[in-house]
Design an enzyme around this catalytic site. Structure first.
Site, short mmCIF file in Angstrom:
data_model
loop_
_atom_site.label_atom_id
_atom_site.label_comp_id
_atom_site.label_asym_id
_atom_site.label_seq_id
_atom_site.Cartn_x
_atom_site.Cartn_y
_atom_site.Cartn_z
N HIS A 122 -0.30 4.56 5.87
CA HIS A 122 0.71 4.05 4.91
C HIS A 122 1.55 5.41 4.41
O HIS A 122 2.53 5.29 3.95
CB HIS A 122 0.11 3.40 3.54
CG HIS A 122 0.76 2.41 2.99
ND1 HIS A 122 1.41 1.37 3.34
CD2 HIS A 122 0.98 2.73 1.52
CE1 HIS A 122 2.12 0.73 2.37
NE2 HIS A 122 1.94 1.52 1.17
N ASP B 233 -1.23 1.34 9.46
CA ASP B 233 -1.22 1.05 8.20
C ASP B 233 -2.43 0.06 7.61
O ASP B 233 -2.35 -1.20 7.99
CB ASP B 233 0.27 0.69 7.85
CG ASP B 233 0.77 0.77 6.40
OD1 ASP B 233 -0.42 0.45 5.43
OD2 ASP B 233 1.72 0.76 6.23
N SER C 105 6.39 0.74 0.58
CA SER C 105 5.38 -0.31 -0.21
C SER C 105 5.63 -0.93 -1.49
O SER C 105 6.39 -2.01 -1.25
CB SER C 105 4.24 0.99 -0.51
OG SER C 105 3.24 0.48 -0.90
#
Ligand SMILES: *[C@@H]1O[C@H](CO)[C@@H](O)[C@H](O)[C@H]1NC(C)=O
Ligand SMILES: *[C@@H]1O[C@H](CO)[C@@H](O)[C@H](O)[C@H]1NC(C)=O
Ligand SMILES: *[C@@H]1O[C@H](CO)[C@@H](O)[C@H](O)[C@H]1NC(C)=O
Ligand SMILES: *[C@@H]1O[C@H](CO)[C@@H](O)[C@H](O)[C@H]1NC(C)=O
Ligand SMILES: *[C@@H]1O[C@H](CO)[C@@H](O)[C@H](O)[C@H]1NC(C)=O
Length: 486
Positions: free
Chosen positions: A384, A352, A179
C-alpha cells in the site's frame, strides 16, 4: 484540541501489542538510524529545501473545519505565466500532504508534476497534523473529532477543490488520490453531481471502495477490536486516534524496540500496508515515520472497521436506532459509484493489503461505469505504501500519469480553441511542452493536435489562461496564504 486523549494512546498501545502476534520477527535497522533533515521539517520546509516554491492556503469547510492546502506553483523549469494543468493530490488514511514529497525530487510525484510544468496542490484532510483548526476556536474536542471519511467526502473535498478552482481560475482540475483519498473521492462523486463536472480526470492509486478482503491490521481491528474502540467512544466521547506526537512515536519505538525489531512493528502504517517492500529506500524510512501517522478520529477508524464487517461501501453505521433517526432506515445508505461520470485511471496491486485485487475487481471495476474507465493498471509487488514511496513508482505510475494529463490537457485546450471565439492575437501553450523530452509517439500526438490549430483563424484571449489569486469567504484572514504551519 490540545487534548490528544490518553485513550488514543491506549488504543495505540493495545493495537500495537496485539498486532505483534500477527507478524513474523525480522530485523530492519542495524542499530543506526541515519536521520535525514526532512524528518524534522514541515511540508513547506521540505518543498523549499529542494529548491521549489511553495504557498500555503486555508480553506474553510461549510461545517467550519479549517483545512490547509500546500501548493507547488511551478518546478525547476521556472514560472510559466501561461495556462497549465491544475493537479490536486489527496493523501490517504492517517497521512498528510507530506506523502507526495517524501522521496528525492526525481522520485516524488509532487515534484515530478511541478517539473512537468503543472500547478500542484496538496490537500490535507480534517484532523491531520496541518488541518486541525476550526472556525469556532472554542469547539470542544469531543465535537471536533466527531467525523469519519463521510464528512471528508461531503465537506473537505468540495471545499478544497472549489478553493483551488477559485484561486487558479480554472473550471476543472486533475485529481490524484491514494487510498482514503480515493474512498472519499468515489463517495463524493457518487452523491454530488456538481462536483463531477469539476474533475477533468481522476487518477485512483491503491483505490478503495470496499475492504471486504482487507488483510493485516484492519482485518484484525475489524474482527477483534471493534467493540473496544466503540466502547472507548461511548465512554469518553469522540477522540483523536494516533496523533503524530512525540508520545506516540516514542511509544511505537519503545514497544517495538522491546518486543522485536519487526519492520512492520515500526509503525502503524506498515501494519496497514502489506508485506515488506521490495522497492523501499530503507534509509528514508525515518522520514516517512516522522510525518506519519498524523492523526485522525477514532470515529474514522471505526468507519473503516465497519467496512471490514459489513463488506460494503456504506455511510457511517450508528446502530439501528441511530440510523433510523439519521437516515430514516435501519441500515446506512450505500454509495452508488455507478453514477460517477469522470474519466478514471486505476492503479492497484496484488501485494496491497488494503486495496486488494479482490475488492478492486469485485467492487470498483464491476460497478464503475465502463464508459469512464480510461485505464486500469494491475501492478505486481506493490504494497500500500509502495505506491507513494516505492522506487519503481515513478516509472510505473507517475510518469504515465504525467503523460496522460499532458495529452488530455492539450486536447481539452485545443477543443476550447476550436470552440471559443475571442478577439485577440496570441495563443499561449505551456512553455514546458518544449522542455519535455517527448517520445516520438508523444510528439506525433501533440503535433496532430497542435498543427491543425495553427491553420485555424481562431485564437484565444490570454486572459482565459491567466490565473487569478483571490479567494473570498466571510473571514478573509483565514484564507490568505499563511506563512508557516507547524
Ligand atoms: C471566487 O469566489 C468568489 C465568491 O466566493 C467569486 O466572487 C469569484 O469570482 C471567484 N473567483 C473565481 C476566479 O472563480
Ligand atoms: C535513498 O535515500 C538517501 C538519503 O535519504 C539518498 O541519499 C539516496 O540517494 C536514496 N537512494 C535511492 C536509490 O534513491
Ligand atoms: C421514511 O421512510 C419511509 C418508508 O421507507 C417513507 O414512507 C417516509 O416518507 C420517510 N420519511 C422521511 C422523512 O423521509
Ligand atoms: C446506481 O446508479 C445507476 C446509474 O445511475 C442506476 O442505474 C442504478 O439503479 C443505481 N443503483 C442503485 C442500487 O440505486
Ligand atoms: C531524452 O530521451 C532520450 C531517449 O529516451 C535520452 O537518450 C536522452 O538522454 C533524453 N534527454 C534528456 C535531456 O533527458
Amino acid at each position: 484540541m490540545g487534548i490528544h486523549g490518553s485513550f488514543g494512546i491506549l488504543v495505540l498501545f493495545i493495537t500495537v501489542i496485539n498486532a505483534q502476534q500477527l507478524f513474523p520477527q525480522k530485523k530492519l535497522f542495524d542499530q543506526t538510524y541515519i536521520i535525514d533533515p526532512e524528518a524534522e521539517m514541515t511540508v513547506p520546509e521540505i518543498i523549499r529545501r529542494w529548491g521549489y516554491p511553495v504557498e500555503t492556503y486555508n480553506v474553510v469547510t461549510t461545517d467550519g473545519y479549517v483545512l490547509v492546502l500546500h501548493r507547488i506553483p511551478f518546478g525547476k523549469g521556472g514560472y510559466n505565466p501561461g495556462s497549465k494543468p491544475v493537479v490536486f493530490l489527496q493523501h490517504g488514511l492517517l497521512c498528510t500532504s507530506s506523502v507526495w514529497i517524501m522521496n528525492l525530487p526525481h522520485q516524488s510525484l509532487g515534484f515530478l508534476l511541478a517539473d512537468a510544468g503543472y500547478d500542484v496542490w496538496l490537500g490535507n484532510m480534517r484532523g491531520n497534523t496541518y488541518s486541525r483548526r476550526h472556525a469556532n476556536p472554542r469547539i470542544r474536542a469531543q465535537e471536533y473529532w466527531k467525523f469519519s471519511w463521510s464528512e471528508m467526502a461531503r465537506y473537505d473535498l468540495p471545499a478544497m477543490i472549489d478553493g483551488v478552482l477559485n484561486i487558479t481560475g480554472e473550471s476543472q482540475l486533475y485529481y490524484i488520490g491514494h487510498s482514503q483519498g480515493t474512498l472519499t473521492m468515489f463517495s463524493m462523486l457518487s452523491e454530488n453531481e456538481k462536483m463531477n463536472k469539476k474533475i477533468r480526470a481522476y487518477f485512483a492509486i491503491a483505490p478503495i471502495g470496499t475492504i471486504a478482503n482487507v488483510k493485516g491490521l484492519f482485518r484484525y481491528l475489524g474482527e477483534n477490536m471493534y467493540n473496544e474502540l466503540e466502547m472507548i467512544t461511548l465512554l469518553f466521547g469522540d477522540q483523536e486516534y494516533l496523533p503524530n506526537t512525540f508520545i506516540s512515536r516514542w511509544l511505537t519505538e519503545l514497544i517495538c524496540g522491546l518486543a522485536s525489531t519487526n519492520p512492520l512493528c515500526q509503525n502503524f502504517l506498515f501494519l496497514v500496508s502489506g508485506p515488506d517492500s521490495h522497492q523501499f529506500n530503507k534509509t528514508r524510512i525515518p522520514v516517512y515515520l516522522a510525518h506519519n501517522p498524523a492523526g485522525t478520529s477514532i470515529k474514522n477508524i471505526l468507519h473503516f472497521c465497519q467496512m471490514v464487517r459489513n463488506q460494503m461501501h456504506l455511510d457511517y453505521d450508528y446502530g439501528e436506532k441511530g440510523n433510523q433517526q439519521r437516515y430514516n432506515s435501519s441500515i446506512p445508505p450505500a454509495f452508488n459509484i455507478t453514477k460517477i461520470k469522470v474519466p478514471m485511471y486505476l492503479y492497484y496491486s496484488d501485494s496491497d493489503w488494503l486495496a486488494t485485487p479482490a475488492d478492486v475487481q469485485g467492487y470498483l471495476l464491476k460497478r464503475l461505469n465502463k464508459k469512464y474507465i480510461k485505464e486500469v493498471k494491475h501492478l505486481h509487488d506493490y504494497n500500500h505504501n509502495d505506491f507513494l514511496w516505492g522506487l519503481r513508482a515513478p516509472d510505473d505510475i507517475y510518469k504515465p500519469i504525467i503523460k496522460s494529463i499532458r495529452l488530455d490537457w492539450v486536447k481539452w485546450k485545443a477543443h476550447l480553441l476550436h470552440t471559443t471565439t475571442v478577439p485577440t492575437t496570441t495563443v499561449t501553450f505551456m512553455p514546458s511542452f518544449n522542455q519535455l523530452n517527448d517520445t516520438n509517439e508523444d510528439k506525433d500526438l501533440l503535433g496532430s493536435i497542435i498543427k491543425p490549430l495553427s491553420k485555424t483563424t481562431k485564437t484565444i484571449s490570454p486572459s482565459i489562461f491567466a490565473a487569478t489569486t483571490t479567494i473570498s469567504t466571510k473571514d478573509k484572514n483565514l484564507l490568505k496564504p499563511i506563512s508557516e504551519e507547524k
